[in-house]
Write an enzyme that holds these catalytic residues in place. Sequence first.
Site, PDB file in Angstrom:
ATOM      1  N   LYS A 128      -9.016  -3.005  11.546  1.00  0.00           N
ATOM      2  CA  LYS A 128      -7.594  -2.818  11.869  1.00  0.00           C
ATOM      3  C   LYS A 128      -6.867  -4.167  11.937  1.00  0.00           C
ATOM      4  O   LYS A 128      -5.700  -4.263  11.555  1.00  0.00           O
ATOM      5  CB  LYS A 128      -7.444  -2.065  13.190  1.00  0.00           C
ATOM      6  CG  LYS A 128      -7.874  -0.594  13.116  1.00  0.00           C
ATOM      7  CD  LYS A 128      -6.906   0.246  12.290  1.00  0.00           C
ATOM      8  CE  LYS A 128      -7.225   1.727  12.389  1.00  0.00           C
ATOM      9  NZ  LYS A 128      -6.312   2.548  11.568  1.00  0.00           N
ATOM     10  N   VAL A 172      -9.332   7.312  -0.157  1.00  0.00           N
ATOM     11  CA  VAL A 172      -8.393   6.216  -0.464  1.00  0.00           C
ATOM     12  C   VAL A 172      -9.097   4.876  -0.624  1.00  0.00           C
ATOM     13  O   VAL A 172      -8.486   3.917  -1.085  1.00  0.00           O
ATOM     14  CB  VAL A 172      -7.269   6.070   0.594  1.00  0.00           C
ATOM     15  CG1 VAL A 172      -6.350   7.270   0.556  1.00  0.00           C
ATOM     16  CG2 VAL A 172      -7.827   5.837   1.979  1.00  0.00           C
ATOM     17  N   LEU A 209      -2.711   6.506   8.129  1.00  0.00           N
ATOM     18  CA  LEU A 209      -3.481   6.882   9.323  1.00  0.00           C
ATOM     19  C   LEU A 209      -4.948   7.133   8.976  1.00  0.00           C
ATOM     20  O   LEU A 209      -5.691   7.688   9.783  1.00  0.00           O
ATOM     21  CB  LEU A 209      -2.908   8.150   9.963  1.00  0.00           C
ATOM     22  CG  LEU A 209      -1.631   8.025  10.790  1.00  0.00           C
ATOM     23  CD1 LEU A 209      -0.411   7.774   9.907  1.00  0.00           C
ATOM     24  CD2 LEU A 209      -1.389   9.276  11.619  1.00  0.00           C
ATOM     25  N   TYR A 244       1.893  -8.352   2.592  1.00  0.00           N
ATOM     26  CA  TYR A 244       2.792  -7.625   1.665  1.00  0.00           C
ATOM     27  C   TYR A 244       4.242  -7.744   2.122  1.00  0.00           C
ATOM     28  O   TYR A 244       5.152  -7.799   1.306  1.00  0.00           O
ATOM     29  CB  TYR A 244       2.380  -6.147   1.533  1.00  0.00           C
ATOM     30  CG  TYR A 244       1.293  -5.962   0.502  1.00  0.00           C
ATOM     31  CD1 TYR A 244      -0.015  -6.345   0.775  1.00  0.00           C
ATOM     32  CD2 TYR A 244       1.583  -5.448  -0.760  1.00  0.00           C
ATOM     33  CE1 TYR A 244      -1.010  -6.207  -0.183  1.00  0.00           C
ATOM     34  CE2 TYR A 244       0.591  -5.310  -1.717  1.00  0.00           C
ATOM     35  CZ  TYR A 244      -0.703  -5.681  -1.425  1.00  0.00           C
ATOM     36  OH  TYR A 244      -1.687  -5.564  -2.364  1.00  0.00           O
ATOM     37  N   GLY A 246      -6.196  14.660   9.999  1.00  0.00           N
ATOM     38  CA  GLY A 246      -6.777  14.208  11.276  1.00  0.00           C
ATOM     39  C   GLY A 246      -5.971  14.750  12.448  1.00  0.00           C
ATOM     40  O   GLY A 246      -4.986  15.475  12.265  1.00  0.00           O
ATOM     41  N   ARG A 280       4.409   0.024  -5.663  1.00  0.00           N
ATOM     42  CA  ARG A 280       4.757   0.653  -6.954  1.00  0.00           C
ATOM     43  C   ARG A 280       5.905   1.649  -6.799  1.00  0.00           C
ATOM     44  O   ARG A 280       6.747   1.768  -7.681  1.00  0.00           O
ATOM     45  CB  ARG A 280       3.545   1.417  -7.524  1.00  0.00           C
ATOM     46  CG  ARG A 280       2.479   0.550  -8.165  1.00  0.00           C
ATOM     47  CD  ARG A 280       1.583   1.372  -9.088  1.00  0.00           C
ATOM     48  NE  ARG A 280       0.871   2.477  -8.467  1.00  0.00           N
ATOM     49  CZ  ARG A 280      -0.245   2.374  -7.742  1.00  0.00           C
ATOM     50  NH1 ARG A 280      -0.772   1.189  -7.509  1.00  0.00           N
ATOM     51  NH2 ARG A 280      -0.827   3.440  -7.232  1.00  0.00           N
ATOM     52  N   TYR A 313     -14.375  -1.334  13.664  1.00  0.00           N
ATOM     53  CA  TYR A 313     -13.045  -0.735  13.810  1.00  0.00           C
ATOM     54  C   TYR A 313     -12.009  -1.818  14.128  1.00  0.00           C
ATOM     55  O   TYR A 313     -10.979  -1.923  13.459  1.00  0.00           O
ATOM     56  CB  TYR A 313     -13.091   0.308  14.920  1.00  0.00           C
ATOM     57  CG  TYR A 313     -11.817   1.117  15.082  1.00  0.00           C
ATOM     58  CD1 TYR A 313     -11.347   1.931  14.067  1.00  0.00           C
ATOM     59  CD2 TYR A 313     -11.108   1.090  16.283  1.00  0.00           C
ATOM     60  CE1 TYR A 313     -10.185   2.689  14.231  1.00  0.00           C
ATOM     61  CE2 TYR A 313      -9.956   1.840  16.459  1.00  0.00           C
ATOM     62  CZ  TYR A 313      -9.495   2.640  15.432  1.00  0.00           C
ATOM     63  OH  TYR A 313      -8.348   3.394  15.595  1.00  0.00           O
ATOM     64  N   THR A 335     -13.690  12.465   9.136  1.00  0.00           N
ATOM     65  CA  THR A 335     -13.594  12.883  10.548  1.00  0.00           C
ATOM     66  C   THR A 335     -12.459  13.895  10.739  1.00  0.00           C
ATOM     67  O   THR A 335     -12.419  14.562  11.763  1.00  0.00           O
ATOM     68  CB  THR A 335     -13.379  11.672  11.493  1.00  0.00           C
ATOM     69  OG1 THR A 335     -12.291  10.885  11.002  1.00  0.00           O
ATOM     70  CG2 THR A 335     -14.625  10.818  11.594  1.00  0.00           C
TER      71      THR A 335
END
Length: 319
Positions: free
Chosen positions: A149, A57, A73, A159, A10, A106, A145, A35
């Site tokens: 986010k 992903v 990102l 996490y 990107g 991991r 969006y 994109t």
Amino acid sequence: MRILVLGGAGFIGSHLCERLLGEGHRVIAMDNYITGSRRNVDHLLGHAHFSLIENDVTISCDVDESLDAVMNLASPASPVGYLDNPIETMKVGSHGTYNALELALRKGARFLMASTSEVYGDPKEHPQKESYWGHVNSIGVRSVYDEAKRFAEALTMAYYRKHNLRTRIIRIFNTFGPRMALEDGRVVPNFVRQAVNDEPLTVYGDGSATRSFCYVTDLVDGMLRLLWSDEPNPVNVGNPREMTMTEFAQAVLAAAGPECRSTIAYVNPGAARVADDPQRRRPDITRARTILGWEPQVSLEDGLRETLGYFRAVRNRAA
Ligand code: UDP
């Protein structure tokens, strides 16, 4: 260090990869090109420490080597990009972020989440501090969006709290520079493309909405300072110089020079494009200054000259 950059093809991702390679790191860029574009990293492909992997992903995220950092990102990031890809945007913020966090866990790697000033929505506080919770319409057109986010930030903090993962959250404000997609619909590529083609600059509405624009190398610098810091809480990175879209159009015309024949046109781009358009946006960067020792270095004028040069080169190649 070995660093995985999700969304590495990107606009910002490609500058990040370039900077990391320049510092001597091994860099793996992953992208599904929804994109992003392979062209953005063409010049890095011959580098001995660089790999490019085509992968979505939202389905899986893995590499067969050790990692020191995962930088997430991956996402459409322009209003046109996420309005055209609403489900993909929600999936990459949720499934994609989950897969990336699991990978970092991991591998025992640091994790950086590229979040956004959009988490503040159409803000009721100005300028925006990290402590502000935001004003987001959860069912508006931008929500795919904004909420993705916000979810990604929440998952990142989960996490951190549950697994003590070394997580970082950067809230990126408007950023610009070479390799922005010409047609991504954002104000910078629109105005710059229009200026290099002597077309009118299309200011939406009355031009009173404000933004502040950070040059991409400054942004990448702040991002890496945060990655290597110990700060788990969100940090705004952006340029605090705020201007109206009319003032920004004037700045683009000034940078384009007297030979540019463009004028300013006030247009109505349609209800969907301007729905929930934040009216004011400026980062409070006190935290970035104090925690990261970060300050933008590149002026709007210098950044615009670089960006105009890139857009002219792309235009000339196409001609
Ligand atoms: N905008 C504009 N003309 C354009 C594109 C955008 O006036 O050709 C305005 C838009 O309405 C918004 C601001 O510029 O107020 C920034 O929009 P952009 O799409 O760059 O991204 P945003 O900051 O909203 O994510």
